[in-house]
Design an enzyme around this catalytic site. Sequence first.
Site, mmCIF file in Angstrom:
data_model
loop_
_atom_site.group_PDB
_atom_site.id
_atom_site.type_symbol
_atom_site.label_atom_id
_atom_site.label_comp_id
_atom_site.label_asym_id
_atom_site.label_seq_id
_atom_site.Cartn_x
_atom_site.Cartn_y
_atom_site.Cartn_z
ATOM 1 N N ASP A 169 129.589 -59.944 -17.457
ATOM 2 C CA ASP A 169 129.463 -60.806 -18.635
ATOM 3 C C ASP A 169 128.230 -61.696 -18.443
ATOM 4 O OD1 ASP A 169 129.661 -62.782 -20.555
ATOM 5 O OD2 ASP A 169 131.808 -63.135 -20.240
ATOM 6 N N ASP B 36 120.388 -56.538 -26.892
ATOM 7 C CA ASP B 36 121.033 -56.051 -28.118
ATOM 8 C C ASP B 36 122.485 -56.536 -28.123
ATOM 9 O OD1 ASP B 36 120.899 -54.608 -30.507
ATOM 10 O OD2 ASP B 36 121.459 -52.699 -29.585
ATOM 11 N N LYS C 191 118.444 -59.324 -30.396
ATOM 12 C CA LYS C 191 119.119 -59.202 -31.692
ATOM 13 C C LYS C 191 119.855 -60.500 -31.989
ATOM 14 C CE LYS C 191 122.855 -56.646 -32.078
ATOM 15 N NZ LYS C 191 123.483 -55.311 -32.046
HETATM 16 C C1 LIG Z 1 125.207 -52.906 -30.099
HETATM 17 S S1 LIG Z 1 125.837 -52.694 -28.493
HETATM 18 C C2 LIG Z 1 124.376 -52.292 -27.566
HETATM 19 C C3 LIG Z 1 123.849 -50.907 -27.848
HETATM 20 C C4 LIG Z 1 122.743 -50.532 -26.885
HETATM 21 N N1 LIG Z 1 121.520 -51.298 -27.151
HETATM 22 C C5 LIG Z 1 122.385 -49.069 -26.987
HETATM 23 O O1 LIG Z 1 121.294 -48.741 -27.472
HETATM 24 O O2 LIG Z 1 123.178 -48.230 -26.539
HETATM 25 C C6 LIG Z 1 126.143 -54.365 -28.005
HETATM 26 C C7 LIG Z 1 126.688 -54.503 -26.593
HETATM 27 O O3 LIG Z 1 126.669 -55.883 -26.230
HETATM 28 C C8 LIG Z 1 127.649 -55.999 -25.211
HETATM 29 N N2 LIG Z 1 127.929 -57.418 -24.936
HETATM 30 C C9 LIG Z 1 128.428 -58.353 -25.775
HETATM 31 N N3 LIG Z 1 128.593 -59.524 -25.155
HETATM 32 C C10 LIG Z 1 128.145 -59.348 -23.879
HETATM 33 C C11 LIG Z 1 128.085 -60.195 -22.740
HETATM 34 N N4 LIG Z 1 128.518 -61.478 -22.786
HETATM 35 N N5 LIG Z 1 127.587 -59.695 -21.588
HETATM 36 C C12 LIG Z 1 127.196 -58.406 -21.517
HETATM 37 N N6 LIG Z 1 127.241 -57.542 -22.566
HETATM 38 C C13 LIG Z 1 127.720 -58.000 -23.737
HETATM 39 C C14 LIG Z 1 128.824 -55.262 -25.810
HETATM 40 O O4 LIG Z 1 129.766 -54.899 -24.813
HETATM 41 C C15 LIG Z 1 128.128 -54.054 -26.447
HETATM 42 O O5 LIG Z 1 128.192 -52.906 -25.618
#
Ligand SMILES: C[S@@+](CC[C@H](N)C(=O)[O-])C[C@H]1O[C@@H](n2cnc3c(N)ncnc32)[C@H](O)[C@@H]1O
Length: 217
Positions: free
Chosen positions: A91, A115, A155
């Site tokens: 995280d 992202d 993003k």
């Molecule tokens: C839209 S997806 C990313 C897609 C990726 N860019 C791809 O091309 O495959 C957003 C990701 O952000 C991750 N995410 C959200 N909060 C997060 C955090 N606090 N730490 C790490 N990852 C996080 C989610 O688990 C999710 O997999």
Amino acid sequence: MSKRWLKERRQDFYYRKAKQLNYRSRASFKLHQIDERFGIFQEGGSVVDLGAAPGGWLQIAKERVGPKGKVVGVDLQHIAPLEGVSTIRGDMTRPETVEELRSLLGGKADTVISDMSPNISGSYSMDHARSVDLCTHALEFARRTLRPGGSLVMKIFEGDMMNDFLSEVKKSFSSVRLHSPKASRSSSSEIYIVAKGFKGPAEQAAPSVSGPAGLEV
Ligand SMILES: C[S@@+](CC[C@H](N)C(=O)[O-])C[C@H]1O[C@@H](n2cnc3c(N)ncnc32)[C@H](O)[C@@H]1O
């Protein structure tokens, strides 16, 4: 043919194209389009990808930096192994994840990309606030990790805290732009902040925003 119809057809196109080219997500094309326009990667460079699962952005980043480059990624979710890429599960809002990621990188980064998306609650203002919080962590990570001159792409879900956040980004980068790649869904409130020319960790001077591409902010 309405604009919306044309855009939806294009989205299907990106979905199909991702399958054909073995990209793990249609999001790959967003990063590809951002790089085509802003030139955020360089051969042999080091890249950190925040919120990287399932790995579509990692694939594009690895292609762009080539065999001499370094790509590391993190996500709350497991990321299936990708050749030439190192990932951890964690995280990014937790300091121990940040430290683990920095030691995996083992030096400075040329580019940080994020992202990260919160779980969508359906409340526009709550989703915006959570997105700004994730971007704040990405910005802090970039400030500690980028080489001077480096780039940060994030993003963000649009909303009323956007301007204050952009002011914060401008303190650390010489060029800050908002960009919506063609591959973004028409229904989405997401937009990408493309910040270039990292001024270095200590410098917090007033910004100078200029350049030919993207929307000036
Ligand atoms: C839209 S997806 C990313 C897609 C990726 N860019 C791809 O091309 O495959 C957003 C990701 O952000 C991750 N995410 C959200 N909060 C997060 C955090 N606090 N730490 C790490 N990852 C996080 C989610 O688990 C999710 O997999």
